[in-house]
Design a protein around this motif. Structure first.
Motif, PDB file in Angstrom:
ATOM      1  N   LEU A   6       0.833  -1.194   0.000  1.00 24.04           N
ATOM      2  CA  LEU A   6       0.000   0.000   0.000  1.00 24.04           C
ATOM      3  C   LEU A   6       0.868   1.244   0.000  1.00 24.04           C
ATOM      4  O   LEU A   6       1.640   1.468   0.930  1.00 24.04           O
ATOM      5  CB  LEU A   6      -0.915   0.004   1.234  1.00 24.04           C
ATOM      6  N   ASN A   7       0.744   2.045  -1.049  1.00 29.02           N
ATOM      7  CA  ASN A   7       1.373   3.356  -1.086  1.00 29.02           C
ATOM      8  C   ASN A   7       0.513   4.270  -0.234  1.00 29.02           C
ATOM      9  O   ASN A   7      -0.703   4.324  -0.407  1.00 29.02           O
ATOM     10  CB  ASN A   7       1.440   3.859  -2.530  1.00 29.02           C
ATOM     11  N   THR A  33       7.420   2.391   5.620  1.00 29.77           N
ATOM     12  CA  THR A  33       8.344   3.488   5.353  1.00 29.77           C
ATOM     13  C   THR A  33       7.580   4.787   5.551  1.00 29.77           C
ATOM     14  O   THR A  33       6.392   4.886   5.230  1.00 29.77           O
ATOM     15  CB  THR A  33       8.921   3.420   3.925  1.00 29.77           C
ATOM     16  N   ARG A  34       8.236   5.765   6.084  1.00 32.45           N
ATOM     17  CA  ARG A  34       7.626   7.064   6.375  1.00 32.45           C
ATOM     18  C   ARG A  34       7.752   7.993   5.173  1.00 32.45           C
ATOM     19  O   ARG A  34       8.637   7.816   4.333  1.00 32.45           O
ATOM     20  CB  ARG A  34       8.305   7.710   7.585  1.00 32.45           C
ATOM     21  N   PRO A  35       6.898   9.002   5.110  1.00 31.22           N
ATOM     22  CA  PRO A  35       7.011   9.980   4.018  1.00 31.22           C
ATOM     23  C   PRO A  35       8.345  10.703   4.081  1.00 31.22           C
ATOM     24  O   PRO A  35       8.908  10.899   5.158  1.00 31.22           O
ATOM     25  CB  PRO A  35       5.865  10.953   4.288  1.00 31.22           C
ATOM     26  N   SER A  36       8.842  11.105   2.909  1.00 31.06           N
ATOM     27  CA  SER A  36      10.092  11.845   2.888  1.00 31.06           C
ATOM     28  C   SER A  36       9.856  13.271   3.347  1.00 31.06           C
ATOM     29  O   SER A  36       8.735  13.781   3.327  1.00 31.06           O
ATOM     30  CB  SER A  36      10.698  11.847   1.481  1.00 31.06           C
ATOM     31  N   ARG A  37      10.890  13.911   3.745  1.00 31.54           N
ATOM     32  CA  ARG A  37      10.819  15.272   4.268  1.00 31.54           C
ATOM     33  C   ARG A  37      10.338  16.261   3.204  1.00 31.54           C
ATOM     34  O   ARG A  37       9.660  17.226   3.494  1.00 31.54           O
ATOM     35  CB  ARG A  37      12.197  15.676   4.784  1.00 31.54           C
ATOM     36  N   HIS A  42       5.700   9.249  -0.291  1.00 29.92           N
ATOM     37  CA  HIS A  42       4.661   9.383   0.723  1.00 29.92           C
ATOM     38  C   HIS A  42       4.625   8.193   1.667  1.00 29.92           C
ATOM     39  O   HIS A  42       3.699   8.059   2.451  1.00 29.92           O
ATOM     40  CB  HIS A  42       3.300   9.572   0.054  1.00 29.92           C
ATOM     41  N   GLY A  43       5.608   7.348   1.578  1.00 35.20           N
ATOM     42  CA  GLY A  43       5.674   6.203   2.455  1.00 35.20           C
ATOM     43  C   GLY A  43       4.844   5.045   1.942  1.00 35.20           C
ATOM     44  O   GLY A  43       4.122   5.162   0.958  1.00 35.20           O
ATOM     45  N   GLY A  44       4.957   3.925   2.632  1.00 37.20           N
ATOM     46  CA  GLY A  44       4.213   2.750   2.202  1.00 37.20           C
ATOM     47  C   GLY A  44       4.241   1.662   3.241  1.00 37.20           C
ATOM     48  O   GLY A  44       4.989   1.716   4.219  1.00 37.20           O
ATOM     49  N   ILE A  45       3.380   0.670   3.038  1.00 38.60           N
ATOM     50  CA  ILE A  45       3.362  -0.526   3.874  1.00 38.60           C
ATOM     51  C   ILE A  45       3.847  -1.677   3.000  1.00 38.60           C
ATOM     52  O   ILE A  45       3.305  -1.920   1.925  1.00 38.60           O
ATOM     53  CB  ILE A  45       1.946  -0.796   4.428  1.00 38.60           C
TER      54      ILE A  45
END
Length: 121
Positions: A6-7, A33-37, A42-45
């Motif tokens: 999942l994005n 993963t977390r969103p970038s600064r 935008h991060g993902g699972i």
């Protein structure tokens, strides 16, 4: 190698929480993963085990069907009750935003039409 399940772009917090919960309940190892600064990512699972990817996708498909049915039912109920958000509500709540959006649309349409107008004159 991990696979993206999942994005998280445009995903609400409750939906992401639901996905985490059904993965944990199903015993599927995952990481996030977390969103970038700077907003590039935008991060993902991610599902860690390739052998579990098919099961995770099946669970995700089932979840999405259930969520779609629930959200559509809520929307239909809001329309029947008259509590659904309309364009008039948005204009009342954010008139400046609507006005600026309309000005931008007219400006962009002008830019698109400009070459045609210049070629004919």
């Amino acid at each position: 190698m991990a696979k993206l399940l999942l994005n998280l772009r445009h995903v609400s917090d409750d939906e992401a929480d639901d996905v985490r919960a059904f993965l944990e309940t199903g015993g599927i190892a995952f990481y996030e993963t977390r969103p970038s600064r700077w907003g590039i990512s935008h991060g993902g699972i991610w599902v860690e085990d390739n052998a579990k990817v098919a099961e995770a996708k099946r669970l995700m498909a089932d979840y999405q069907k259930q969520r779609q049915a629930r959200v559509r039912a809520e929307r239909e109920q809001a329309l029947r009750d008259g509590t659904a958000e309309t364009f008039a509500d948005i204009v009342r709540q954010q008139p400046l935003r609507v006005l600026l959006t309309l000005v931008a649309i007219v400006f962009l349409l002008g830019l698109v039409a400009l070459p045609v107008w210049l070629l004919h004159h």
